[in-house]
Motif scaffolding. Structure first.
Motif, short mmCIF file in Angstrom:
data_model
loop_
_atom_site.label_atom_id
_atom_site.label_comp_id
_atom_site.label_asym_id
_atom_site.label_seq_id
_atom_site.Cartn_x
_atom_site.Cartn_y
_atom_site.Cartn_z
N TRP A 190 -9.22 5.06 2.12
CA TRP A 190 -7.87 4.99 1.54
C TRP A 190 -7.83 3.99 0.38
O TRP A 190 -8.58 3.02 0.35
CB TRP A 190 -6.90 4.54 2.64
N PRO A 238 -4.52 2.42 -2.52
CA PRO A 238 -3.06 2.44 -2.68
C PRO A 238 -2.51 3.65 -3.43
O PRO A 238 -1.36 4.04 -3.22
CB PRO A 238 -2.77 1.14 -3.45
N GLU A 239 -3.29 4.27 -4.31
CA GLU A 239 -2.73 5.40 -5.06
C GLU A 239 -2.84 6.71 -4.31
O GLU A 239 -2.34 7.75 -4.75
CB GLU A 239 -3.43 5.53 -6.43
N LEU A 291 0.90 2.03 6.24
CA LEU A 291 0.65 2.81 5.03
C LEU A 291 1.94 3.47 4.56
O LEU A 291 2.76 3.90 5.37
CB LEU A 291 -0.40 3.90 5.29
N LYS A 292 2.09 3.56 3.25
CA LYS A 292 3.20 4.33 2.66
C LYS A 292 2.65 5.71 2.31
O LYS A 292 1.45 5.94 2.32
CB LYS A 292 3.70 3.64 1.36
N ASP A 293 3.50 6.60 1.91
CA ASP A 293 3.08 7.93 1.43
C ASP A 293 2.16 8.65 2.42
O ASP A 293 1.03 9.01 2.11
CB ASP A 293 2.37 7.84 0.07
#
Lengths: 225, 142
Positions: free
Chosen positions: B93, B95-96, B124-126
């Motif tokens: 993983w 961040p983008e 985690l986001k998204d």
């Protein structure tokens, strides 16, 4: 008068039709189980009896999850006969209350589908929060803390924590309560992206030790808040 | 049929339709296929594919199914071996990335649970769940 006779005929016909049928009566349709720490499976037994006067044929038995297997002793249940469907949930690394359903299809005229529920309360030895700490591009390499809470009924007194990469330092200290630990994590350098796996080993249970993991990383872009 | 029923049927239908129209108007954004997907909810194969390399596919199925076939580049992460598999997934993983979790249509509660744990435990986001699961991917793969 004619209407009353017709209604009475319908009522009696309904009564007699409904008693001449196949019917599985379940002891319980929802069973709660409490596996112990270290158990691989959580097992529930759903007992039934054919309280009708015709043979019941059990058709499809489908579980809501591939992690749950349902086994039955027989497909054809004679009048008066008893049996059970056994549901086995593979616990793996699941935590907390796990609710899985078993859909049983029969050839009963009334209620051909029965939904059974297995509710497993899986004990949580350690609650690790967060599981992942990271530093983004340009972010100061300050200490970040992972809090480990021990389940109330478990006598964990010590955590052994190691990092897969010596560039990611860790240090364990006691938390705010005797049932809490803090793992302080800090990268020695931030000039390159890298990640480390933190291996966490509690000193209980001794006979079947369990290993947990957390992750720490320096990433090459800004971390979203 | 008596005339009184013939007159009353349209009236009854109209009365039943009123609350339905009200609900459709009130929740028009939620039921609209044009409504934007929110992080933490479902995404489609087409949308996930449009994200290109920023999509991180996560397979929540049992290991034997993953070994048989999986979305190219997907990482395995299921609740059977969550502890052991999570670090490998997190190492992939960045961040983008947008995380898309899938499972088989039979056990698609698994993908929702994995997505939930990624949001809560790994923060985690998204994180999205693939609508239709593995079967949807099979139907749409290029």
């Amino acid at each position: 008068m004619k209407l009353i006779r017709t209604l009475l005929a319908v009522i009696f016909a309904t009564i007699f039709t409904s008693t001449a049928s196949a019917q599985l009566t379940w002891e319980k349709k929802e069973v709660e189980v409490h596996p112990s720490v270290g158990d691989q499976d959580a097992v529930a037994h759903f007992a039934y009896q054919n309280t009708g006067d015709k043979v019941v044929h059990i058709g499809d038995v489908e579980t809501s999850c591939g992690c749950t297997v349902a086994t039955l002793e027989k497909k054809d249940v004679a009048p008066g006969e008893k049996g059970e469907i056994k549901a086995t949930l593979k616990i793996g690394d699941r935590m907390g209350v796990q609710q899985k359903t078993i859909r049983v299809q029969t050839d009963e005229a009334v209620n051909p589908v029965t939904v059974l529920t297995l509710k497993a309360v899986v004990p949580q030895l350690l609650e690790i929060s967060p599981r992942f700490v990271r530093w983004g591009q340009g972010e100061p390499l300050d200490v970040k803390t992972i809090v480990v809470k021990v389940g109330a009924e478990f006598p964990v007194t010590k955590l052994n924590v190691t990092s897969s990469d010596p560039t990611m330092e860790t240090a364990v200290e006691e938390g705010a309560t005797p049932k809490e630990f803090k793992i302080n994590v800090r990268p020695k350098e931030g000039g390159r992206p890298f990640s480390a796996t933190l291996t966490i080993k509690p000193d209980y249970p001794v006979e079947a030790p369990k290993t947990y993991y957390a992750s720490a990383a320096v990433v090459n872009s800004a971390v979203k808040k | 049929m008596p005339r009184v029923f013939v007159r009353e049927i349209p009236l009854l239908l109209a009365l039943a339709l009123l609350p339905a129209i009200g609900q459709a108007f009130r929740y028009r954004e939620r039921i609209s296929w044009d409504a934007p997907l929110r992080a933490g909810e479902e995404t489609t194969v087409a949308q996930a594919q449009s994200w290109g390399e920023s999509t991180l596919w996560v397979d929540a199925r049992p290991e034997e199914e993953f070994e048989r076939e999986h979305v190219p580049g997907a990482v395995l992460l299921n609740e059977d071996r969550w502890n052991e598999l999570l670090p490998t997934m997190l190492a992939a993983w960045s961040p983008e990335k947008r995380v898309v979790v899938y499972c088989s249509s039979k056990g698609c509660g698994a993908s929702r649970e994995v997505a939930r744990r990624l949001r809560e435990e790994a923060q985690l986001k998204d994180v999205f769940v693939l609508e239709g699961g593995w079967e949807a991917w099979l139907g749409k793969r290029k």
